[in-house]
Design a protein around this motif. Structure first.
Motif, PDB file in Angstrom:
ATOM      1  N   MET B 155       0.841  -1.210   0.000  1.00  0.00           N
ATOM      2  CA  MET B 155       0.000   0.000   0.000  1.00  0.00           C
ATOM      3  C   MET B 155       0.873   1.255   0.000  1.00  0.00           C
ATOM      4  N   ALA B 156       1.982   1.150   0.724  1.00  0.00           N
ATOM      5  CA  ALA B 156       2.897   2.292   0.766  1.00  0.00           C
ATOM      6  C   ALA B 156       3.538   2.505  -0.605  1.00  0.00           C
ATOM      7  N   THR B 157       3.941   1.392  -1.236  1.00  0.00           N
ATOM      8  CA  THR B 157       4.589   1.494  -2.551  1.00  0.00           C
ATOM      9  C   THR B 157       3.606   1.994  -3.607  1.00  0.00           C
ATOM     10  N   ALA B 158       2.324   1.658  -3.416  1.00  0.00           N
ATOM     11  CA  ALA B 158       1.308   2.066  -4.401  1.00  0.00           C
ATOM     12  C   ALA B 158       1.043   3.569  -4.364  1.00  0.00           C
ATOM     13  N   LYS B 159       1.628   4.240  -3.370  1.00  0.00           N
ATOM     14  CA  LYS B 159       1.496   5.703  -3.237  1.00  0.00           C
ATOM     15  C   LYS B 159       0.026   6.145  -3.272  1.00  0.00           C
ATOM     16  N   ILE B 160      -0.741   5.550  -2.399  1.00  0.00           N
ATOM     17  CA  ILE B 160      -2.164   5.891  -2.334  1.00  0.00           C
ATOM     18  C   ILE B 160      -2.306   7.293  -1.718  1.00  0.00           C
ATOM     19  N   PRO B 161      -3.026   8.177  -2.380  1.00  0.00           N
ATOM     20  CA  PRO B 161      -3.196   9.520  -1.813  1.00  0.00           C
ATOM     21  C   PRO B 161      -3.854   9.448  -0.430  1.00  0.00           C
ATOM     22  N   GLU B 162      -3.489  10.391   0.432  1.00  0.00           N
ATOM     23  CA  GLU B 162      -3.996  10.432   1.821  1.00  0.00           C
ATOM     24  C   GLU B 162      -5.517  10.310   1.870  1.00  0.00           C
ATOM     25  N   ASP B 163      -6.194  11.084   1.001  1.00  0.00           N
ATOM     26  CA  ASP B 163      -7.655  11.134   1.063  1.00  0.00           C
ATOM     27  C   ASP B 163      -8.325   9.836   0.615  1.00  0.00           C
ATOM     28  N   LEU B 164      -7.552   8.965  -0.006  1.00  0.00           N
ATOM     29  CA  LEU B 164      -8.156   7.711  -0.499  1.00  0.00           C
ATOM     30  C   LEU B 164      -7.673   6.480   0.270  1.00  0.00           C
ATOM     31  N   LEU B 165      -6.761   6.697   1.227  1.00  0.00           N
ATOM     32  CA  LEU B 165      -6.170   5.559   1.945  1.00  0.00           C
ATOM     33  C   LEU B 165      -7.230   4.727   2.667  1.00  0.00           C
ATOM     34  N   THR B 166      -8.148   5.405   3.359  1.00  0.00           N
ATOM     35  CA  THR B 166      -9.184   4.674   4.103  1.00  0.00           C
ATOM     36  C   THR B 166     -10.076   3.882   3.144  1.00  0.00           C
ATOM     37  N   SER B 167     -10.420   4.507   2.002  1.00  0.00           N
ATOM     38  CA  SER B 167     -11.272   3.817   1.016  1.00  0.00           C
ATOM     39  C   SER B 167     -10.556   2.602   0.454  1.00  0.00           C
ATOM     40  N   ALA B 168      -9.274   2.755   0.162  1.00  0.00           N
ATOM     41  CA  ALA B 168      -8.505   1.637  -0.393  1.00  0.00           C
ATOM     42  C   ALA B 168      -8.430   0.501   0.614  1.00  0.00           C
ATOM     43  N   GLN B 169      -8.236   0.869   1.882  1.00  0.00           N
ATOM     44  CA  GLN B 169      -8.151  -0.177   2.921  1.00  0.00           C
ATOM     45  C   GLN B 169      -9.506  -0.858   3.137  1.00  0.00           C
ATOM     46  N   ALA B 170     -10.572  -0.099   2.881  1.00  0.00           N
ATOM     47  CA  ALA B 170     -11.913  -0.657   3.112  1.00  0.00           C
ATOM     48  C   ALA B 170     -12.426  -1.461   1.920  1.00  0.00           C
ATOM     49  N   ASN B 171     -11.683  -1.456   0.817  1.00  0.00           N
ATOM     50  CA  ASN B 171     -12.143  -2.207  -0.367  1.00  0.00           C
ATOM     51  C   ASN B 171     -12.306  -3.682  -0.004  1.00  0.00           C
ATOM     52  N   PRO B 172     -13.474  -4.248  -0.310  1.00  0.00           N
ATOM     53  CA  PRO B 172     -13.772  -5.601   0.194  1.00  0.00           C
ATOM     54  C   PRO B 172     -13.036  -6.744  -0.514  1.00  0.00           C
ATOM     55  N   ILE B 173     -12.424  -6.476  -1.661  1.00  0.00           N
ATOM     56  CA  ILE B 173     -11.804  -7.587  -2.398  1.00  0.00           C
ATOM     57  C   ILE B 173     -10.424  -7.893  -1.808  1.00  0.00           C
ATOM     58  N   PRO B 174     -10.248  -9.113  -1.280  1.00  0.00           N
ATOM     59  CA  PRO B 174      -8.981  -9.446  -0.624  1.00  0.00           C
ATOM     60  C   PRO B 174      -7.852  -9.666  -1.631  1.00  0.00           C
ATOM     61  N   TYR B 175      -6.641  -9.746  -1.110  1.00  0.00           N
ATOM     62  CA  TYR B 175      -5.452  -9.920  -1.971  1.00  0.00           C
ATOM     63  C   TYR B 175      -4.888 -11.319  -1.750  1.00  0.00           C
ATOM     64  N   ASP B 176      -4.944 -12.113  -2.809  1.00  0.00           N
ATOM     65  CA  ASP B 176      -4.417 -13.475  -2.720  1.00  0.00           C
ATOM     66  C   ASP B 176      -2.942 -13.469  -3.093  1.00  0.00           C
TER      67      ASP B 176
END
Lengths: 82, 474
Positions: B155-176
């Motif tokens: 997530m850090a490497t993906a450089k997620i903007p601050e305002d979208l970090l919570t949304s990205a973390q809340a995305n329901p699709i898991p990472y296999d």
């Protein structure tokens, strides 16, 4: 063990014919062979030689396959009859 | 070239690598008043059918009609076999390829039926309801997910903007874990449908030569906008479609539709084709069961066709690790197309499109929906179009992951594996100017092409079977 052996020999021979009697197309002759003639002035022409051999081979192969399979199936039927 | 010669009933016609020939037949008395026919010693033929040798099939079908037109291939074959007179005709070659393709599909149906029966499912391929198998066949061990330190790092490497970090973390699709994933692409591919009867041309050739791509997009859009109620019917719809939503008023050309599925795992891939999603997904299920892949994370990549998601869930919901991922390229394109209709002016459209892309790339679907709903009314050209995009995002919410993180983790975001399979199995051969196909002909040719794509040439030619296995394992 018993096997079936397939033997093929392609022969080239010098012959005399007139433009009317030569075999421009592959032709089956009385002894079961297939023959095709080409002008002897082209005897060193690789392309002509290649095409002549192929032209006469395919009908010969088809004829050999048809005859052999017919013969073998007849033999097998007779065995079944016995 | 001549039509198939009529032979006495006892003779046996052969289409071989060396050319066409006929085995003369005999009738032998069997001693009981009956006769034995030598023809009966060879494989059974129907009507005017010829026996096609393995060499012929390899030369004419696998290395022939899958690449070139029937007419070109006929000329080549008759030339190679030195049989310009009495050789094969294009229509005969077409019929042979259609029959051979149908055999491939029939082989998949039979194999899939056996596999499903082995695992306790209904044997009826195409109407396989797997919901009842939830307890008995559920995977014993669920695949491990990427979480904790590793995920935070991505997530850090993906450089997620601050305002979208919570949304990205809340995305329901898991990472296999990439090594645990079985990637499956499923898609429909269309080709022009042959007319039942060809009327004499009256000069209106433009409709017949319309760009196939244009109509394909048109068809894809119409499929994507189906109501959920229409979805079940669409899963089982026949391989013929007529699309009637063209805006230019021209009568659309009917299409034949083949459904393609590609399975990729550990660098190997396997492609299957069928006339309906129901059947091709049943092949996929049988493939997973046969190869012991049901314990892996099963990841479907789709282009947004609504009925496809329903068809997938109908067959695979009993597996705990099934993901359906909406292809990023299709999502992006859809947003661009709808915003073009909805927003006034190209400049404004592009600004909104950029914002929307940013939100969706990080999996912030609720924010994307809120963004669309908050667009100033004065900038909107077509409110209905905008609403349709909102509806589209709501419908596909659970198929839109955080693409940025997936990319960092080495997980696929695209359905290009099946797009490539579409090109190889159908488009490259069947989508050219002037070509049109019957449903059987199109599917047959696509099925023959998959023999080569799956590297099962020897198995098919020698044994007439298409194992639902990767070539290495077979």
């Amino acid at each position: 063990m018993e096997y079936e052996r397939v033997r093929v020999r392609v022969e080239f021979e010098e012959c005399l014919a007139t433009p009317e009697t030569n075999k421009a197309e592959p032709t089956k002759v009385s002894d079961g062979c297939f023959e095709v003639d080409f002008d002897r002035t082209l005897e060193l022409d690789i392309n002509t030689n290649e095409q002549a051999v192929l032209a006469v081979s395919y009908p010969a192969i088809r004829d050999a396959l048809a005859s052999e399979l017919s013969r073998v199936s007849k033999k097998k039927s007779k065995k079944q009859q016995v | 070239m001549s039509p198939v010669p009529t032979q006495p009933s006892t003779s046996y016609p052969v289409e071989g690598e060396v050319g066409r020939f006929t085995i003369a037949g005999h009738e032998v008395a069997d001693g009981n008043g009956g006769t034995l026919r030598t023809r009966d010693l060879f494989p059974k033929l129907q009507g005017r059918q010829l026996y096609c040798t393995a060499g012929f099939k390899e030369l004419a079908l696998l290395l022939g009609v899958t690449d070139a037109s029937f007419r070109k291939e006929t000329t080549k074959l008759n030339r190679l076999r030195r049989q310009q007179e009495g050789g094969i005709a294009p229509t005969t070659l077409r019929d042979i390829s259609e029959r051979e393709g149908a055999k491939v599909v029939a082989c998949w149906v039979a194999t899939a039926g056996d596999i499903l029966e082995e695992h306790g499912f209904s044997q009826d391929v195409g109407s396989c309801d797997t919901s009842s198998r939830a307890d008995a066949e559920a995977p014993s061990v669920a695949p491990t997910l990427i979480a904790g330190e590793h995920l935070n790092e991505a997530m850090a490497t993906a450089k997620i903007p601050e305002d979208l970090l919570t949304s990205a973390q809340a995305n329901p699709i898991p990472y296999d874990r990439p090594e645990d994933v079985v990637e499956i692409g499923v898609d429909a591919v269309l080709a022009k449908k042959q007319k039942e009867d060809r009327a004499r041309s009256t000069g209106d050739s433009s409709a017949a030569q319309e760009e196939p791509r244009k109509a394909t997009l048109c068809a894809a859009n119409s499929d994507q906008e189906q109501s959920p109620g229409a979805s079940t019917a669409a899963v089982n719809q026949p391989a013929e479609q007529v699309h009637e939503d063209r805006r230019d008023g021209k009568k659309p050309r009917p299409r034949v539709s083949n459904k393609v599925a590609t399975i990729r795992q550990d660098g190997q891939s396997y492609t299957m084709v069928a006339a309906t999603y129901a059947v091709v997904l049943t092949f996929v299920l049988a493939f997973l069961l046969r190869n012991g892949l049901r314990d892996r994370a099963i990841c479907f990549f789709v282009d947004g066709e609504r009925c496809l998601k329903n068809a997938i869930m109908a067959r695979f919901k009993w597996l705990s690790s099934v993901r359906v991922i909406l292809d990023w390229h299709h999502l992006d394109k859809k947003c661009g197309e709808v915003l073009s209709s909805a927003i006034k002016g190209r400049k404004l459209r592009n600004e909104h499109w950029e914002q929307l892309k940013r939100l969706l790339w990080y999996g912030a679907v609720p924010k994307a929906i809120a963004y669309l709903e908050a667009i100033d009314i004065t900038q909107i050209k077509d409110q209905r179009a905008l609403q349709s995009l909102v509806g589209y995002l709501k419908k596909h919410q659970d198929e839109i992951p955080c693409y940025a993180v997936r990319k960092q983790l080495g997980l696929r975001n695209s359905s290009n594996l099946v797009e490539k399979a579409n090109d190889l199995s159908v488009s490259s051969r069947q989508k050219h100017n002037g070509m049109s196909w019957s449903s059987e002909g199109s599917l047959g040719l696509a099925a023959i092409t998959t023999i080569r794509m799956n590297h099962h040439e020897e198995t098919w030619l020698d044994h007439g079977c298409m194992p639902l296995q990767f070539a290495k394992a077979a």
